[in-house]
Design a protein around this motif. Sequence first.
Motif, PDB file in Angstrom:
ATOM      1  N   SER A  32    -110.924  64.424 -31.679  1.00 47.25           N
ATOM      2  CA  SER A  32    -112.069  64.547 -31.041  1.00 47.25           C
ATOM      3  C   SER A  32    -113.114  64.460 -31.984  1.00 47.25           C
ATOM      4  CB  SER A  32    -112.116  65.816 -30.094  1.00 47.25           C
ATOM      5  OG  SER A  32    -112.059  67.109 -31.215  1.00 47.25           O
ATOM      6  N   GLY A  33    -114.362  64.080 -31.398  1.00 43.58           N
ATOM      7  CA  GLY A  33    -115.507  63.947 -31.986  1.00 43.58           C
ATOM      8  C   GLY A  33    -116.114  62.305 -32.335  1.00 43.58           C
ATOM      9  N   GLU A  34    -116.952  62.224 -33.017  1.00 41.20           N
ATOM     10  CA  GLU A  34    -117.478  60.639 -33.375  1.00 41.20           C
ATOM     11  C   GLU A  34    -116.294  60.144 -34.144  1.00 41.20           C
ATOM     12  OE1 GLU A  34    -120.173  59.113 -32.641  1.00 41.20           O
ATOM     13  OE2 GLU A  34    -121.165  60.751 -31.568  1.00 41.20           O
ATOM     14  N   ILE A  35    -116.086  59.078 -33.898  1.00 37.77           N
ATOM     15  CA  ILE A  35    -115.035  58.024 -34.631  1.00 37.77           C
ATOM     16  C   ILE A  35    -115.626  57.804 -36.023  1.00 37.77           C
ATOM     17  CG2 ILE A  35    -113.847  55.822 -34.686  1.00 37.77           C
ATOM     18  CD1 ILE A  35    -114.204  55.532 -31.756  1.00 37.77           C
ATOM     19  N   GLY A  36    -114.742  58.156 -37.042  1.00 39.19           N
ATOM     20  CA  GLY A  36    -115.175  58.170 -38.507  1.00 39.19           C
ATOM     21  C   GLY A  36    -114.007  58.503 -39.254  1.00 39.19           C
ATOM     22  N   SER A  37    -114.204  58.751 -40.623  1.00 39.49           N
ATOM     23  CA  SER A  37    -113.163  59.219 -41.424  1.00 39.49           C
ATOM     24  C   SER A  37    -112.914  60.413 -41.228  1.00 39.49           C
ATOM     25  CB  SER A  37    -113.694  58.932 -43.118  1.00 39.49           C
ATOM     26  OG  SER A  37    -114.853  59.613 -43.423  1.00 39.49           O
ATOM     27  N   ARG A  38    -113.836  61.410 -40.709  1.00 40.82           N
ATOM     28  CA  ARG A  38    -113.576  62.820 -40.332  1.00 40.82           C
ATOM     29  C   ARG A  38    -113.580  63.187 -38.918  1.00 40.82           C
ATOM     30  NH1 ARG A  38    -114.888  66.253 -46.015  1.00 40.82           N
ATOM     31  NH2 ARG A  38    -114.632  64.504 -47.218  1.00 40.82           N
ATOM     32  N   MET A  39    -112.771  63.674 -38.351  1.00 39.18           N
ATOM     33  CA  MET A  39    -112.803  63.983 -36.895  1.00 39.18           C
ATOM     34  C   MET A  39    -112.063  65.416 -36.613  1.00 39.18           C
ATOM     35  SD  MET A  39    -111.656  60.379 -35.236  1.00 39.18           S
ATOM     36  CE  MET A  39    -112.120  60.919 -33.591  1.00 39.18           C
ATOM     37  N   MET A  40    -112.045  65.797 -35.694  1.00 39.34           N
ATOM     38  CA  MET A  40    -111.629  67.254 -35.212  1.00 39.34           C
ATOM     39  C   MET A  40    -110.315  67.138 -34.696  1.00 39.34           C
ATOM     40  SD  MET A  40    -114.049  69.052 -36.184  1.00 39.34           S
ATOM     41  CE  MET A  40    -113.598  70.808 -35.680  1.00 39.34           C
ATOM     42  N   PHE A  41    -109.175  67.993 -35.173  1.00 41.59           N
ATOM     43  CA  PHE A  41    -107.969  68.014 -34.526  1.00 41.59           C
ATOM     44  C   PHE A  41    -107.580  69.436 -34.809  1.00 41.59           C
ATOM     45  CE2 PHE A  41    -103.118  68.339 -35.388  1.00 41.59           C
ATOM     46  CZ  PHE A  41    -103.092  67.654 -34.218  1.00 41.59           C
ATOM     47  N   GLN A  42    -107.171  69.804 -33.444  1.00 39.14           N
ATOM     48  CA  GLN A  42    -106.775  71.453 -33.250  1.00 39.14           C
ATOM     49  C   GLN A  42    -107.984  72.282 -33.820  1.00 39.14           C
ATOM     50  OE1 GLN A  42    -104.044  72.403 -31.965  1.00 39.14           O
ATOM     51  NE2 GLN A  42    -103.125  70.364 -31.637  1.00 39.14           N
TER      52      GLN A  42
END
Length: 417
Positions: A32-42
């Motif tokens: 989840s979150g903005e598509i990019g090199s860093r996103m949210m998981f769990q």
Amino acid sequence: MADLFQKILDNRGPLGQYAALAHGYYAFPKLSGEIGSRMMFQGKERIVWSLNNYLGLANHPEVRETDANAAAEWGMAYPMGARIMSGESPYHEQLEQELAVFVGKERGLLINFGYQAVVSIIDSVLSRHDAVVYDKDSHGCIYDGVRLHIGKRFPFEHNDFESFKKQLERANEHVKETGGGILVISEGVFGMRGNQGILKEIASMKAHYDFRFFVDDAHGFGMLGKTGAGAVEAQGVTDAVDLYFSTFAKSMASIGGFVAGERDIIDYLRYNMRSQIFAKSLPMPLVIGGLKRLELLRTKPELREQLWHIVNRLQGGLREMGHDLGTTNSCVTPVYLKCSVDETGNLVKDLRENHNIFCSVVMFPMIPKGMILLRLIPTAAHTDEDVDLTLVAFKDIKQKLEAGAYVQKLEAIADMR
């Protein structure tokens, strides 16, 4: 008489058998979150190496603005109907012609989905009198297209030129009897291994045999070649390739795709590809967005330069510490490890929970039993810091795997769903 569904319940498939253990974490995870090199998981931020967003266009400000404006102006339904009936527009024609020019072909054809299109192209081109020669390591869409062919099939060992020549000769002898033709299929870049197809070697055989050459360049288009026109451009075989295909799902960060070639052949496909004739036209925002993405591919070489900067730092660092990357010569970065299923789960969990690194894990039947492949997809959106942190993580998991730290029984992660 057997119950049709009972056999499914008795044998859930090589991947499906792990569904209860894997679903929601190892398989079908939710980023989840903005598509990019860093996103949210769990609930935690992770460095993500699993998105085919090679040039970082998914969240490029010009792309986002174009997509939003096109959706506001046209909606997602326009044009209604299949293109052959009521779904044509000048923008569809403009995009497919610009794509054709970009890859050095006479005419292009927009398609709705890459997988579907490859299956349908193969089905449309071949008759029962024809023969198809294809690389054994080809993508599932090529295999499914070949399955539809009721004539002879001649698979050759992956990127093995001697095997290719042997199968081509067999195909040639066959069509002498049937009066048919030969279609040769390869990929520009093989999406799991990351190595380019032997396109130049295959093309060299055109001087000795009469065949047509179809290349699926999903992982090469936009990334390889002087202008980004793919593995075909990089290997200097544009003129020898009769049908060039790519999806929009990789470098273009969208939905759809195209095939390009000689005018008469593309027009034949336009009127004979069942998957397109009986499918709704590609929605206008995707077409307008495709034009913007192609413009950026052509006019912003710095995106490709940044991508390759990240690729070279990542692959160089992994090789330096002794990781096996196979024979990749593209952006696709496979890391091969000898692992049991339990070790695989524990290793991936360690990467995600303790190092905050999210990458895809590939197991049998995609690769041989007893091994796994951690597939990393570098993008222009990644940073040097992303690479540095990832190299630290991969050094740690290599040491732990060699020390047997992951051998404990893998437990369900129900609380992490």
